[in-house]
Design a protein around this motif. Structure first.
Motif, PDB file in Angstrom:
ATOM      1  N   UNK A 135      59.085  58.776 122.082  1.00 20.13           N
ATOM      2  CA  UNK A 135      57.851  59.045 121.303  1.00 20.13           C
ATOM      3  C   UNK A 135      58.001  60.507 120.807  1.00 20.13           C
ATOM      4  N   UNK A 136      58.694  61.406 121.551  1.00 25.82           N
ATOM      5  CA  UNK A 136      58.827  62.567 121.399  1.00 25.82           C
ATOM      6  C   UNK A 136      59.796  63.063 120.319  1.00 25.82           C
ATOM      7  N   UNK A 146      53.795  69.543 117.392  1.00 29.29           N
ATOM      8  CA  UNK A 146      53.353  70.212 118.742  1.00 29.29           C
ATOM      9  C   UNK A 146      53.980  69.208 119.848  1.00 29.29           C
ATOM     10  N   UNK A 147      54.854  69.576 121.029  1.00 31.41           N
ATOM     11  CA  UNK A 147      55.213  69.130 121.996  1.00 31.41           C
ATOM     12  C   UNK A 147      56.229  68.155 121.334  1.00 31.41           C
ATOM     13  N   UNK A 148      57.002  67.964 120.332  1.00 33.08           N
ATOM     14  CA  UNK A 148      57.961  67.256 120.097  1.00 33.08           C
ATOM     15  C   UNK A 148      59.148  67.796 120.042  1.00 33.08           C
ATOM     16  N   UNK A 150      63.573  67.747 118.061  1.00 28.97           N
ATOM     17  CA  UNK A 150      64.384  66.920 117.132  1.00 28.97           C
ATOM     18  C   UNK A 150      65.280  66.035 117.837  1.00 28.97           C
ATOM     19  N   UNK A 151      65.435  65.068 117.259  1.00 29.13           N
ATOM     20  CA  UNK A 151      66.458  63.957 117.804  1.00 29.13           C
ATOM     21  C   UNK A 151      67.798  64.665 117.615  1.00 29.13           C
TER      22      UNK A 151
END
Lengths: 568, 568
Positions: A135-136, A146-148, A150-151
């Protein structure tokens, strides 16, 4: 050979002093179809690769001949069949040219061309489906909530797959919902991929999710959890495809370095390794085989191998690693010993800058466009690396007992065959959030037991400076909240203060400015460069020093900046 | 870490026997944006990668906890900031992530993804124009006219260029006419290629042609002729492009192995080398640095390095070479010494079959689908390679004084730790063109001084057999025309007879049939397999012997075919 096609018996008597003279009856080039019958006493001018005319049984190299009108002087005899290649001596009809299942190299492709094959049937490339879960995760190029994060794994895996000559297809980011994952894996299998690789979320739970989904789709789990570090949450299984052939499903860990390391371990590419020396002390993971990412530098004795210790969650662990070393399960401590490095690719060497990190070094490297590898091990670590003949340049800022910078430490640690180049002056001090009522040194000293501090790691110049500051003022370390909390870089300190996790940090003014923090100076220090003497002739080292002298830095430069101030 | 975010001071007293109990006030997963303020006595369940809630300063790993309803038991204390990664400790704003001119590895691509870069500007790939020159060349896939050969270099170069990650464009085959070459090079330069590579015709003159054309197009010659072998006719120069930037023009030699070797020397790809032992004697080219193509096999002591001696014109020199060794200019003889092999790519190992060549071996390998490297050094060479621990299997057919095959030689050469496996029976005899009036052995014996023979190389079983044949009949070798002409394979003999270059050859019946020649038998021989004892357990060796036993071969098989007939 370029020369003359002859009847060898005609040349037997030839030598330097008594050349044989033959009549030149024609000329044959490569590609010609000759229709000449050569008789005794005759020769034909011939080029390399040209067919031999009838009657001739040898070629004499042009170097041993001299043409005169329509005759040629032969200065050396040739044996029958000399300088002639026979049909069938290379490849004959019916001979095996390439074996089935050969990976075609340029040379193999040459062999196919040689026998006139323009097209051949090859196996299709392996197809790998790439799914990122978590989910992040946000796809690069889109705004980062916010709070994410990158893949990363989709891209490192895709590039690694391409390196192996396989094909990949992206199936995007799937959240942590089981039904979404089921749908995406199903689609990947229907698309006829051979392998489905999931790079898990960072959470340990994601491997359980992958395992659940494999079972839900009628698959089989082969491995759930591996006794390696990193890579514990790895899942390997299979799900039957439309064609009945089971498709391999691999769930890799989420941390970028873990993910790539386990991928490399499972899907071994070209095996490449070098041996080097591990100069530090490292305590290994208990009860697991550990794959430790390392950075390799040339040392005076071969290669020095430094661990990349930022943790497998860090991106810079990826970029700084040249490969990994394998620490077997039973081994607890790795210390000052030879190691084998499994390489991720080519090692990019260049200048080795091992020591204390400073943004000034980054600026010098950027401006000079020198390729360098920077390894941050603090001032003392840098000094020792120069002493061992590993680093080329070490940035150091070490405050001695008597207030003198750096030189006392070179004597104390008995560094030899190195010079100290004067660098620049950095202001050290407290970084404070602007919303706190702390504006002067007195404000801080008055409230020193009230606010939360963050310290720097042992062996760093800043830590030594801070300790001296406390000692001189008779302040008890135990009174300082957070004295034992160690950040490894100036910027980590800056960020901790800027985000409000702590109130006060110690570091250089430049970083305080970068994070828009109030800066309360406690002293100036010399950030100097310790350089191995034998490297002073190195063009990159010369360029580094030249750039240091002339480039604009956000620091004060003394008049003798770039000059040798001490030889040891 | 997966676990519980806590206030570290709450956990100081925790141990195995006296857990601290905290109230769980929430749960945060990676990607969540928490809005929880944690107070003393409270904890928050947290996943790896999730943000830390306010009030907490450490994470306790799930392994040291036990959940009970809405509380959690903590069995170990944590220090402040343990298991927490701070913002900026990996990469901070303004920090250098990748340096200019970096060749992007999967890890670098990961770093770009991590900072959200979906697209970056990269330099375009190097563009290389490929031109083949020579009247004798035909493009693969088209019918091969008489005395023509297929163009190989365009394809080996294209594949090598792709290996380096560059782009190429074909400009086809240009004949040896200067005006055509001028036109094609002009076009290649107008197309904005960075480099134009010509792979010359086989003739020495083609390098002069290339040099002429460079000058005619207003270019400059840097190098014309190199003191290396192979590669003497190499030309390097440049021609100004439309943009004023000089475009590199490289004229490579025409022989495929020479062409590829010089390409590899000039356009160095990944540097990869191994050290091995050169077991034979090789006389090097005088006055030039020699790049000798070699084949590498695993030996009991490391790697054995065999020269590939088919000549740089041969295609099989390409396919059999794993790399090359550099013999410096002054060195005359290479003999029984360590060498460094510069690899063309990965070495494909597999079974090493070193000895006499037989089409039966090709059939066994094809049927069993074993990957093997066959090196043809004759029966004696094979026997010695087994003795030195290099080859796995050697095909040998050696006629002893007393008429017994192979075993006497194992004793004579003191071979140890090997077994002889019975192979098959080959008929040896004379191969004669069908249009000659030679139908029986008597016909040949009567005319033995009239016809042209071709012999096999010294050390070959066939040569030994032929010598014995002559000796038994009291025939003087010097009476035989062509006795000293040595062909290295059965098929070279067959082809020499079939094409009418000679009248009679000696060899095996199978090859005579292949070339539609009359076969007049002179004897039967055992073609057996000498195998190192330690390799008898090797799965490929087992498969080889099994296949030998059961496969249909164009030879007579004795009842004990595939069985051990001698141990030494």
């Amino acid at each position: 050979m370029d020369g003359y096609a002859v009847r060898s018996e005609d040349t037997y008597m030839a030598d330097e002093d008594n050349p044989v003279i033959l009549k030149v009856v024609g000329r044959i080039r490569a590609g010609d179809t000759p229709n000449i019958q050569v008789k005794s006493g005759e020769a034909v001018e011939i080029a390399t690769g040209a067919p031999i005319p009838k009657g001739c049984d040898a070629v004499i190299m042009v170097e041993y001949t001299e043409k005169e009108g329509d005759t040629v002087k032969i200065y050396q005899g040739v044996a029958p069949h000399e300088n002639i290649q026979y049909c069938g001596s290379d490849i004959m009809a019916g001979e095996l040219v390439l074996r089935k299942d050969t990976v075609l190299s340029p040379r193999d492709i040459g062999a196919l061309a040689a026998i006139g094959k323009k097209k051949i049937k090859v196996k299709r490339k392996l197809r790998v489906a790439l799914i990122s879960t978590g989910d992040e995760l946000i796809d690069p190029g889109r705004p980062l909530g916010e709070c994410k994060i990158y893949d990363v794994n989709t891209y490192t895996l895709a590039a690694s797959i391409r390196e192996r000559g396989w094909d990949f297809k992206f199936y995007g980011i799937v959240g942590d919902k089981e039904e979404d994952l089921v749908k995406t894996i199903k689609r990947a299998i229907e698309d006829n991929n051979d392998i489905v690789i999931l790079s898990g979320g960072t959470s340990a739970g994601s491997s359980d999710l992958t395992a659940n989904v494999i079972e839900k789709l009628g698959g089989e789990i082969y491995i759930h959890g591996m006794k390696i570090k990193p890579g514990k949450p790895t899942v390997i299984g299979s799900i039957p495809g439309k064609d009945g052939i089971p498709k391999l499903i691999v769930g890799l860990p989420g941390y970028p370095t873990s993910c790539l390391t386990v991928f490399n371990v499972l899907f071994e590419g070209e095996k490449r390794s070098i041996r080097g020396h591990f100069p530090l002390r490292y305590i290994s993971a208990k009860g697991r085989v550990e794959y430790l990412p390392v950075s390799v530098v040339r040392s005076s004795k071969g290669y020095a191998v430094y661990p990349v210790l930022k943790g497998s969650g860090a991106i810079t662990s990826l970029t700084y690693s040249d490969g990994y070393i394998v620490i077997e399960e039973g081994k607890e401590i790795l210390e000052d010993e030879p190691v084998e490095v499994h390489l991720f690719g080519n090692i990019k060497f260049g200048l080795s800058i091992i020591g204390s990190h400073c943004i000034g070094v980054d600026i010098i490297l950027r401006e000079s466009n020198i390729y360098a590898k920077t390894i941050n091990v603090g001032s003392i670590g840098g000094l020792l690396s120069i002493k061992r003949g590993e680093g080329d340049i070490a940035g150091i800022h070490l405050l001695g007992e008597d207030g003198e910078y750096n030189i006392p430490f070179l004597e104390k640690y008995k560094v030899r065959d190195a010079v100290l180049i004067r660098g620049y002056i950095r202001r050290q001090g407290f970084m404070v959030r602007r919303d706190l009522p702390l504006e002067t040194l007195e404000d801080i000293l008055k409230n020193i037991d009230r606010y939360r501090f963050i310290n720097r790691n042992k062996g760093s110049g800043t830590r030594i400076l801070f300790d001296k500051f406390l000692e001189e003022r008779g302040i008890d370390k135990s009174k300082i909240k957070g004295y034992n909390i160690e950040a490894k870089t100036h910027s980590a300190v800056g960020m901790a203060v800027a985000t409000g996790r702590v109130d006060i940090g110690v570091g250089i003014e430049t970083v305080a400015e970068m994070y828009n923090l109030r800066f309360i100076p406690i002293g100036e220090e010399y950030y100097d460069f310790l350089i191995r003497s034998e490297k002073l002739e190195d063009e990159n080292v010369i360029k580094f020093i030249e750039t240091l002298k002339k480039v604009d830095l956000p620091f004060k430069k003394p008049l003798n900046c770039g000059e040798i101030i001490y030889r040891c």
